[in-house]
Design an enzyme around this catalytic site. Sequence first.
Site, PDB file in Angstrom:
ATOM      1  N   GLU A  50      37.694  23.824  42.190  1.00 52.32           N
ATOM      2  CA  GLU A  50      36.319  23.542  42.586  1.00 52.32           C
ATOM      3  C   GLU A  50      36.040  22.043  42.636  1.00 52.32           C
ATOM      4  O   GLU A  50      36.349  21.320  41.699  1.00 52.32           O
ATOM      5  CB  GLU A  50      35.364  24.202  41.585  1.00 52.32           C
ATOM      6  CG  GLU A  50      35.676  25.677  41.361  1.00 52.32           C
ATOM      7  CD  GLU A  50      34.989  26.251  40.123  1.00 52.32           C
ATOM      8  OE1 GLU A  50      33.908  25.764  39.759  1.00 52.32           O
ATOM      9  OE2 GLU A  50      35.550  27.181  39.510  1.00 52.32           O
TER      10      GLU A  50
ATOM     11  N   HIS B 154      32.225  25.815  44.736  1.00 54.26           N
ATOM     12  CA  HIS B 154      33.003  26.646  43.791  1.00 54.26           C
ATOM     13  C   HIS B 154      34.006  27.503  44.566  1.00 54.26           C
ATOM     14  O   HIS B 154      33.809  28.709  44.752  1.00 54.26           O
ATOM     15  CB  HIS B 154      31.991  27.513  43.041  1.00 54.26           C
ATOM     16  CG  HIS B 154      32.509  28.290  41.886  1.00 54.26           C
ATOM     17  ND1 HIS B 154      33.635  29.080  41.937  1.00 54.26           N
ATOM     18  CD2 HIS B 154      32.037  28.418  40.631  1.00 54.26           C
ATOM     19  CE1 HIS B 154      33.809  29.650  40.749  1.00 54.26           C
ATOM     20  NE2 HIS B 154      32.857  29.273  39.949  1.00 54.26           N
TER      21      HIS B 154
HETATM   22  O1  LIG Z   1      30.286  34.191  36.832  1.00 58.52           O
HETATM   23  P1  LIG Z   1      29.797  32.905  37.430  1.00 58.52           P
HETATM   24  O2  LIG Z   1      28.406  32.532  36.972  1.00 58.52           O
HETATM   25  O3  LIG Z   1      29.899  32.917  38.921  1.00 58.52           O
HETATM   26  O4  LIG Z   1      30.756  31.774  36.909  1.00 58.52           O
HETATM   27  C1  LIG Z   1      32.127  31.846  37.147  1.00 58.52           C
HETATM   28  C2  LIG Z   1      32.866  30.660  36.528  1.00 58.52           C
HETATM   29  O5  LIG Z   1      32.457  29.485  37.190  1.00 58.52           O
HETATM   30  C3  LIG Z   1      33.130  28.268  36.811  1.00 58.52           C
HETATM   31  O6  LIG Z   1      34.431  28.260  37.265  1.00 58.52           O
HETATM   32  C4  LIG Z   1      33.049  28.036  35.332  1.00 58.52           C
HETATM   33  O7  LIG Z   1      33.893  26.959  34.943  1.00 58.52           O
HETATM   34  C5  LIG Z   1      33.401  29.282  34.543  1.00 58.52           C
HETATM   35  O8  LIG Z   1      33.110  29.061  33.169  1.00 58.52           O
HETATM   36  C6  LIG Z   1      32.621  30.483  35.052  1.00 58.52           C
HETATM   37  O9  LIG Z   1      32.996  31.626  34.322  1.00 58.52           O
END
Ligand SMILES: O=P(O)(O)OC[C@H]1O[C@H](O)[C@H](O)[C@@H](O)[C@@H]1O
Length: 284
Positions: A257, A154
């Site tokens: 990602e 990510h």
């Molecule tokens: O806040 P987190 O659990 O780290 O997730 C952060 C982000 O991750 C990814 O990019 C998903 O596509 C998003 O929908 C999410 O908001």
Amino acid sequence: MEGTQITQRLINKIAVLDIENAFARAVVSLHGGQVLSFQPHGEEKVLWLSPDAVYGEGKAIRGGIPVCWPWFSKRAEGGPNHGFARTSLWRLKEQGTLEGGETRLLLSLPETTHAAWDGSASLETEIIIGKELKVSLTMQNIGEKTVAISQALHTYFNVSDVEAISVEGLAGRRYLDEADNQKAWVQQGDVTLKGEVDRAYLNTSDTCTIIDPGLKRRIVIRKSGSNGTIVWNPGAELAQQMADVPDEGYRNMACVETATLPALAVQLEPQETHTISTCISVLR
Ligand SMILES: O=P(O)(O)OC[C@H]1O[C@H](O)[C@H](O)[C@@H](O)[C@@H]1O
């Protein structure tokens, strides 16, 4: 500079490694098995790390390259968002210098189980720090039944201004708009980011390039073993609700990602292994 220097320090009880070699500096956290920083000498930081990131047991560190595994996103059966690898304590299994002078680290989670998951796997992250940064996540099913794995490296990139950049390499690809009820679209031209953007691009292993006119550079993201790409930025409104992102912090960050989306999960048979990797380089 000759060789590699690796030193360990604690950030609020979380062990992190500072690495410096002839090519770059990097910071790697054992909590989450996560690269926090990568900066080739003479270059601006390549990864974004939130100044308000929380370093603590059970917390995910906001920035760098969190390892989302063994599921990506929210899970119908419950369990933490993006799985538990990013909040687990990894071991430093090997460290060394490659022939070309790059630093190689191997982090591991040897027997990975969790109350919310009925699988059992071993997991390793190989991190190669050179002119480029290469991160590979290799899993082996050590249980007795097939497990479905979705995942992501990510990656949070450091950008001059999220609204001024564009991402090349996804034109013509189908995506689900996660910020709008998973509506399906086909990407027209390069991706630009205004407001909340949360897109899951399907069936693509194409190289993506972030064009950043402000920093006068391109960040090239090559990948393998992954069938999807997520492009995410929370935008101003959501960022304000995130305790670990400064209100204006979203402006300097863009996530591109390397992912395996839940709908296209890897079916990992007993004893089978699978690797996803991403290789990040900067062009001027
Ligand atoms: O806040 P987190 O659990 O780290 O997730 C952060 C982000 O991750 C990814 O990019 C998903 O596509 C998003 O929908 C999410 O908001």
